[in-house]
Write a protein that holds these residues in place. Structure first.
Motif, PDB file in Angstrom:
ATOM      1  N   THR A 142       0.979   1.218 -20.715  1.00  0.00           N
ATOM      2  CA  THR A 142       0.622   0.323 -19.718  1.00  0.00           C
ATOM      3  C   THR A 142       1.607  -0.118 -18.792  1.00  0.00           C
ATOM      4  O   THR A 142       2.856   0.412 -19.028  1.00  0.00           O
ATOM      5  CB  THR A 142      -0.258  -1.007 -20.486  1.00  0.00           C
ATOM      6  OG1 THR A 142      -0.710  -1.796 -19.307  1.00  0.00           O
ATOM      7  CG2 THR A 142       0.756  -1.885 -21.198  1.00  0.00           C
ATOM      8  N   GLY A 143       1.348  -0.994 -17.818  1.00  0.00           N
ATOM      9  CA  GLY A 143       2.082  -1.450 -16.883  1.00  0.00           C
ATOM     10  C   GLY A 143       2.041  -1.636 -15.461  1.00  0.00           C
ATOM     11  O   GLY A 143       0.679  -1.430 -15.295  1.00  0.00           O
ATOM     12  N   PRO A 144       2.678  -2.345 -15.127  1.00  0.00           N
ATOM     13  CA  PRO A 144       2.150  -2.548 -13.250  1.00  0.00           C
ATOM     14  C   PRO A 144       2.907  -1.443 -12.590  1.00  0.00           C
ATOM     15  O   PRO A 144       3.822  -0.739 -12.950  1.00  0.00           O
ATOM     16  CB  PRO A 144       3.220  -3.950 -13.248  1.00  0.00           C
ATOM     17  CG  PRO A 144       4.436  -3.796 -13.937  1.00  0.00           C
ATOM     18  CD  PRO A 144       3.847  -2.791 -15.322  1.00  0.00           C
ATOM     19  N   GLY A 145       2.340  -1.450 -11.347  1.00  0.00           N
ATOM     20  CA  GLY A 145       2.858  -0.637 -10.219  1.00  0.00           C
ATOM     21  C   GLY A 145       2.953  -1.139  -8.860  1.00  0.00           C
ATOM     22  O   GLY A 145       2.275  -2.264  -8.559  1.00  0.00           O
ATOM     23  N   LEU A 146       3.588  -0.559  -8.026  1.00  0.00           N
ATOM     24  CA  LEU A 146       3.753  -1.068  -6.750  1.00  0.00           C
ATOM     25  C   LEU A 146       3.790   0.184  -5.837  1.00  0.00           C
ATOM     26  O   LEU A 146       4.525   1.174  -6.170  1.00  0.00           O
ATOM     27  CB  LEU A 146       5.065  -1.689  -6.597  1.00  0.00           C
ATOM     28  CG  LEU A 146       5.336  -2.320  -4.880  1.00  0.00           C
ATOM     29  CD1 LEU A 146       4.373  -3.531  -4.655  1.00  0.00           C
ATOM     30  CD2 LEU A 146       6.866  -2.964  -4.970  1.00  0.00           C
ATOM     31  N   ARG A 147       3.165  -0.010  -4.594  1.00  0.00           N
ATOM     32  CA  ARG A 147       3.082   1.453  -3.875  1.00  0.00           C
ATOM     33  C   ARG A 147       3.196   0.798  -2.259  1.00  0.00           C
ATOM     34  O   ARG A 147       3.027  -0.258  -1.934  1.00  0.00           O
ATOM     35  CB  ARG A 147       1.410   1.877  -3.502  1.00  0.00           C
ATOM     36  CG  ARG A 147       1.266   2.550  -5.103  1.00  0.00           C
ATOM     37  CD  ARG A 147       0.386   1.663  -5.971  1.00  0.00           C
ATOM     38  NE  ARG A 147      -0.233   2.396  -6.855  1.00  0.00           N
ATOM     39  CZ  ARG A 147       0.459   2.645  -8.275  1.00  0.00           C
ATOM     40  NH1 ARG A 147       1.530   2.500  -8.581  1.00  0.00           N
ATOM     41  NH2 ARG A 147      -0.294   3.398  -9.047  1.00  0.00           N
ATOM     42  N   VAL A 148       3.974   1.682  -1.653  1.00  0.00           N
ATOM     43  CA  VAL A 148       4.035   1.485  -0.171  1.00  0.00           C
ATOM     44  C   VAL A 148       3.422   2.522   0.487  1.00  0.00           C
ATOM     45  O   VAL A 148       3.804   3.724   0.763  1.00  0.00           O
ATOM     46  CB  VAL A 148       5.436   1.689   0.314  1.00  0.00           C
ATOM     47  CG1 VAL A 148       6.032   1.297   1.589  1.00  0.00           C
ATOM     48  CG2 VAL A 148       6.453   0.669  -0.667  1.00  0.00           C
ATOM     49  N   ASP A 149       2.449   1.916   1.137  1.00  0.00           N
ATOM     50  CA  ASP A 149       1.470   3.029   2.006  1.00  0.00           C
ATOM     51  C   ASP A 149       1.664   3.058   3.435  1.00  0.00           C
ATOM     52  O   ASP A 149       1.532   2.156   4.159  1.00  0.00           O
ATOM     53  CB  ASP A 149      -0.044   2.587   1.685  1.00  0.00           C
ATOM     54  CG  ASP A 149      -1.265   3.480   2.226  1.00  0.00           C
ATOM     55  OD1 ASP A 149      -0.654   4.460   2.925  1.00  0.00           O
ATOM     56  OD2 ASP A 149      -2.229   3.388   2.126  1.00  0.00           O
ATOM     57  N   ALA A 150       2.276   3.897   3.932  1.00  0.00           N
ATOM     58  CA  ALA A 150       2.759   4.190   5.233  1.00  0.00           C
ATOM     59  C   ALA A 150       1.744   5.160   6.314  1.00  0.00           C
ATOM     60  O   ALA A 150       2.023   5.866   7.059  1.00  0.00           O
ATOM     61  CB  ALA A 150       4.056   4.733   5.482  1.00  0.00           C
ATOM     62  N   ASN A 151       0.413   5.220   5.609  1.00  0.00           N
ATOM     63  CA  ASN A 151      -0.723   6.258   6.111  1.00  0.00           C
ATOM     64  C   ASN A 151      -0.106   7.683   5.892  1.00  0.00           C
ATOM     65  O   ASN A 151      -1.160   8.454   5.195  1.00  0.00           O
ATOM     66  CB  ASN A 151      -0.969   5.877   7.455  1.00  0.00           C
ATOM     67  CG  ASN A 151      -1.471   4.402   7.571  1.00  0.00           C
ATOM     68  OD1 ASN A 151      -2.208   4.164   6.749  1.00  0.00           O
ATOM     69  ND2 ASN A 151      -1.283   3.728   8.881  1.00  0.00           N
ATOM     70  N   PHE A 152       0.842   8.040   6.489  1.00  0.00           N
ATOM     71  CA  PHE A 152       1.080   9.618   6.335  1.00  0.00           C
ATOM     72  C   PHE A 152       1.971   9.994   4.948  1.00  0.00           C
ATOM     73  O   PHE A 152       1.953  11.145   4.863  1.00  0.00           O
ATOM     74  CB  PHE A 152       2.020   9.964   7.622  1.00  0.00           C
ATOM     75  CG  PHE A 152       3.253   9.365   7.555  1.00  0.00           C
ATOM     76  CD1 PHE A 152       4.365   9.652   6.896  1.00  0.00           C
ATOM     77  CD2 PHE A 152       3.330   8.006   8.465  1.00  0.00           C
ATOM     78  CE1 PHE A 152       5.704   8.884   7.271  1.00  0.00           C
ATOM     79  CE2 PHE A 152       4.674   7.537   8.415  1.00  0.00           C
ATOM     80  CZ  PHE A 152       5.682   7.781   7.705  1.00  0.00           C
TER      81      PHE A 152
END
Length: 772
Positions: A718-728
């Motif tokens: 298990t665990g947490p996640g972080l995303r950086v969504d820059a569209n492309f």
């Protein structure tokens, strides 16, 4: 500073932010109330609360995990000076407090009642209750739908009524409606649902527009529901009728396509200005061709792509299919199909079709530079890609790629970069279906098949071996017109793996014969069929399903050649096998399937479920699956609490200095909760489960073979996640934490709270894109 001090500071900061965001009335005036909760109550099992929620006109602020109003908390972090840039930014990425409104509550009651009426609940009653506490409003909608009105019988207007009134066109059209009436979804005892009736109107309209009725509209179809003459209360007799005298006098006439014109360089500004003299006009197979300078696409390609022909009746489905096929060519940035009515003296109505196409740029270049982090191994890499969308003016898509990478492996700390990779690939995809023996005209017309050919070569240098892989692939791609199903059939998939300069000490250090086989030269000649289904929509505002199935077989053709020509086996290392091109070839069958369900909750919350099942069986000429075809566990796109190829098989504990665990059977399930944070940031919480096993008798490791106790060998992470969504592109960070480790002894496999040492059971992953 103590080792755990950083985590304590982070925890204090998150706690402070959470508590601050839980004070949501900061920007709610004293005479206003924050809408805190909306509740729906009903005793009816037929009424879905999710449908009712869609009709509520005022909803509380978005919550994460159903509790924290994170976006409102971001908004509340802004100062009262709205002119400051930082405060503006916080309010833009945050969410303003939802202030309770009596007007919107009344609108919601009216909207819910209208929705129930449309579903057949004509005696429905909706009551709202509002109470206030500590500057917060709580709204409750109590729904009493009553008894639903159902259809007693369903009939169509008799054509004699139109004939007697000398309405021959209406009577002729009504006959076609009656001939197709067996396809209706309206049945006796069904609720008198407006949505059901609307679906029937659209079905009939679609059917008629597929039969030439170009100007027909669903507005010409009427329903009459009679509850007064029904035999029972809450019953209705339903009648479908066609408007006798339509406002458009051509609506009940069929249209035939007389002429098709194709503009290959359409520019609306040129045509609006009337300066179209720069175009060249010609004729190709009776099609009007218009272009500027020179033809960039052969007319034959577009003519064969268009699904309708001159002299045919208008068919809206063929028009839709033509749009789909033209878009699939990936040659035009603008596509428009326009029909014009041509005045005629006779009764037959005529259409002229203008197909307007604006081409894309034919050539493009892309350069990608990236840092890699794979199972603890770091490095840098790059990719140069050249693409030509129209190589021979018939829609051929040529892609040339060159890539390279430098990596630092964990097992070699002396060198900055201990592993080097270099590769090149050429791929050609053409709209032509290269199958000369079978013409399959209808198949080409309905499924838009393509032919794919690719060649590649890669070189990998490590301190222990050099690996060269030469590959060639030939296959077909096609899809149905509705775009939900895609198919791929690789008739030839050849991989020639050459191992050179293999360090004997390295091989000796591998105690497992299964892993040792990965470092021998071999050949794979396989055929592969795969199918992909998805009902995902472009707007992304709804739940969708995804399924992928794959079936692969290898070595049978080569084995048949050896048998027919009675070629003797080679004997090496106490084994007997056939060779091709001087190396042993693989013989196996492999199948795998993956199902995903993306559950869309609201604009900020999504839950994704995934299940993967795969199995490969080696036989005949090779006792194990080739390393490239075997399954592995762990990694950034699997069970993220384990590094790639370090999980399993089964309860096996790796003894090799260079763990590279693979297996024949894989079972994996994942749940990931994704939520929007602010700006480009998204958060996630995940739970991964699964493992790999072996089914071959060649296995010589304890606890690796699939058996009846496989559930006890399931790994949990298990665990947490972080995303950086820059569209492309999307950059992903996942912190995988082991919960249950099957490599531990029985009774000690739950390691989440392992004497406070849980930090040792974690893996940090960096990757591009979502894991699934």
């Amino acid at each position: 500073m103590e080792k755990g001090c950083g985590y304590k500071i982070l925890l204090i900061f998150l706690s402070f932010f959470f508590l601050y965001s839980c004070s949501p009335t900061k920007y709610v005036s004293e005479k206003e109330y924050l809408l805190n909760k909306v509740t729906i109550k009903t005793d009816s099992k037929e009424i879905k609360k999710s449908d009712i929620k869609k009709n509520i006109r005022q909803k509380p602020n978005t919550r994460i995990l159903g509790v924290a109003r994170f976006h409102l908390g971001v908004y509340n972090l802004s100062g009262k000076n709205e002119k400051k840039r930082f405060n503006k930014w916080l309010r833009t990425i945050g969410e303003a407090p939802v202030v309770y409104s009596d007007f919107l509550t009344d609108r919601s009651v009216a909207q819910i009642k209208l929705f129930l009426n449309n579903k057949g609940y004509y005696n429905a009653e909706v009551l709202d209750t509002v109470y206030f506490k500590k500057r917060k409003a709580y709204v409750e909608y109590n729904i009493f739908p009553g008894k639903v009105t159902t259809i007693e019988d369903f009939t169509f207007t008799d054509t004699h009524n139109y004939v007697s009134n000398e309405l021959s066109d209406t009577a002729r059209l009504m006959r076609e409606v009656l001939q197709d009436s067996f396809r209706t979804k309206i049945r006796p005892e069904a609720p008198l649902d407006i949505e059901l009736l609307e679906t029937e109107r659209e079905r009939i309209t679609r059917m008629l527009r597929e039969r030439g009725y170009f100007n027909f509209s669903k507005n010409f179809i009427q329903f009459y529901a009679d509850t007064t003459t029904a035999n029972q209360p809450d019953k209705a007799r339903l009648l479908l009728s066609i408007v006798s005298n339509p406002t458009d006098t051509t609506a009940y006439h069929k249209f035939r396509i007389e002429k098709i014109n194709i503009n290959f360089d359409y520019d609306p500004l040129v045509f609006l200005s009337g300066t179209d003299s720069c175009y060249t006009a010609t004729i190709e197979r009776n099609y009007g061709i218009l272009y500027r300078d020179k033809l960039k696409v052969k007319p034959k390609l577009i003519i064969e792509t268009i699904q309708f022909r001159e002299g045919e009746l208008y068919n809206v489905q063929k028009v839709v299919d033509s749009y789909s096929r033209l878009q699939a060519l990936n040659l035009f940035k603008f596509i428009n199909i326009v029909f014009r009515e041509k005045p005629t003296a006779g009764k037959e109505k005529i259409l002229v079709c203008d197909i307007q196409l604006t081409p894309m740029k034919r050539q493009s270049y892309n350069i990608f530079l990236e840092g890699t982090h794979n199972s603890g191994n770091i490095g840098v890499g790059g990719n140069l890609t050249y693409n030509h969308r129209n190589l021979f003016k018939s829609g051929e898509n040529l892609t040339l790629s060159v890539w390279g990478a430098l990596k630092k492996e964990q097992f070699n700390e002396n060198k900055i970069f201990s592993t080097k990779e270099l590769g090149v690939e050429m791929r050609l995809v053409t709209p032509q279906f290269w199958m000369p023996v079978f013409r399959l005209h209808d198949f080409r017309r309905n499924f838009a098949p393509k032919t794919s050919v690719s060649l590649s070569f890669s070189y990998e240098h490590t301190p222990f071996y050099d690996r060269r892989i030469a590959s060639a692939k030939f296959g077909y791609l096609w899809r149905k017109a509705d775009k939900k199903w895609r198919y791929n059939f690789d008739l030839i998939d050849l991989n020639y793996v050459m191992m050179q300069n293999v360090d004997s000490a390295f091989i000796a250090g591998l105690k497992n014969k299964y892993v040792k086989s990965a470092y021998t030269s071999h050949l794979i000649l396989s055929a592969n069929f795969s199918a992909v289904y998805t009902d995902q929509q472009l707007n992304g505002q709804s739940s969708f399903n995804y399924f992928r199935g794959n079936l692969e077989t290898s070595g049978n053709f080569l084995w048949a050649i050896d048998k027919v020509f009675n070629i003797p086996r080679v004997e090496k290392n106490d084994e007997r096998y056939y060779e091709m091109l001087g190396v042993q070839y693989a013989q196996y069958i492999k199948a795998d399937g993956e199902y995903r369900f993306n559950h869309y909750l609201n604009r900020a919350n999504t839950i994704v479920y995934r299940l993967f099942l795969g199995c490969g069986y080696p036989y005949g000429n090779m006792k194990v699956l080739p390393f490239e075809e075997a399954f592995y566990g762990g990694g950034a796109n699997g069970i993220r609490a384990w590094q790639a190829r370090t999980l399993g098989p089964g309860s096996y504990v790796a003894e090799d200095n260079y763990p590279n665990n693979v297996g024949d059977f894989k079972l994996e399930a994942n749940i990931e909760y994704r939520f929007k944070l602010f700006w480009l940031l998204e958060g996630a919480l995940f739970l991964d489960a699964g493992n790999i096993w072996n089914i071959t008798k060649y296995e010589n490791r304890r606890g690796t073979v699939l058996g009846g106790d496989f559930l006890r060998q399931i790994a949990l992470g298990t665990g947490p996640g972080l995303r950086v969504d820059a569209n492309f592109f999307l950059l992903r960070f996942d912190w995988g934490i082991k919960m249950r480790d099957p490599a531990k002894p029985q009774g000690q496999r739950f390691v989440l709270f392992d004497n406070g040492k849980w930090i040792k059971h974690t893996v940090f992953n960096i990757a591009i894109g979502y894991p699934f």
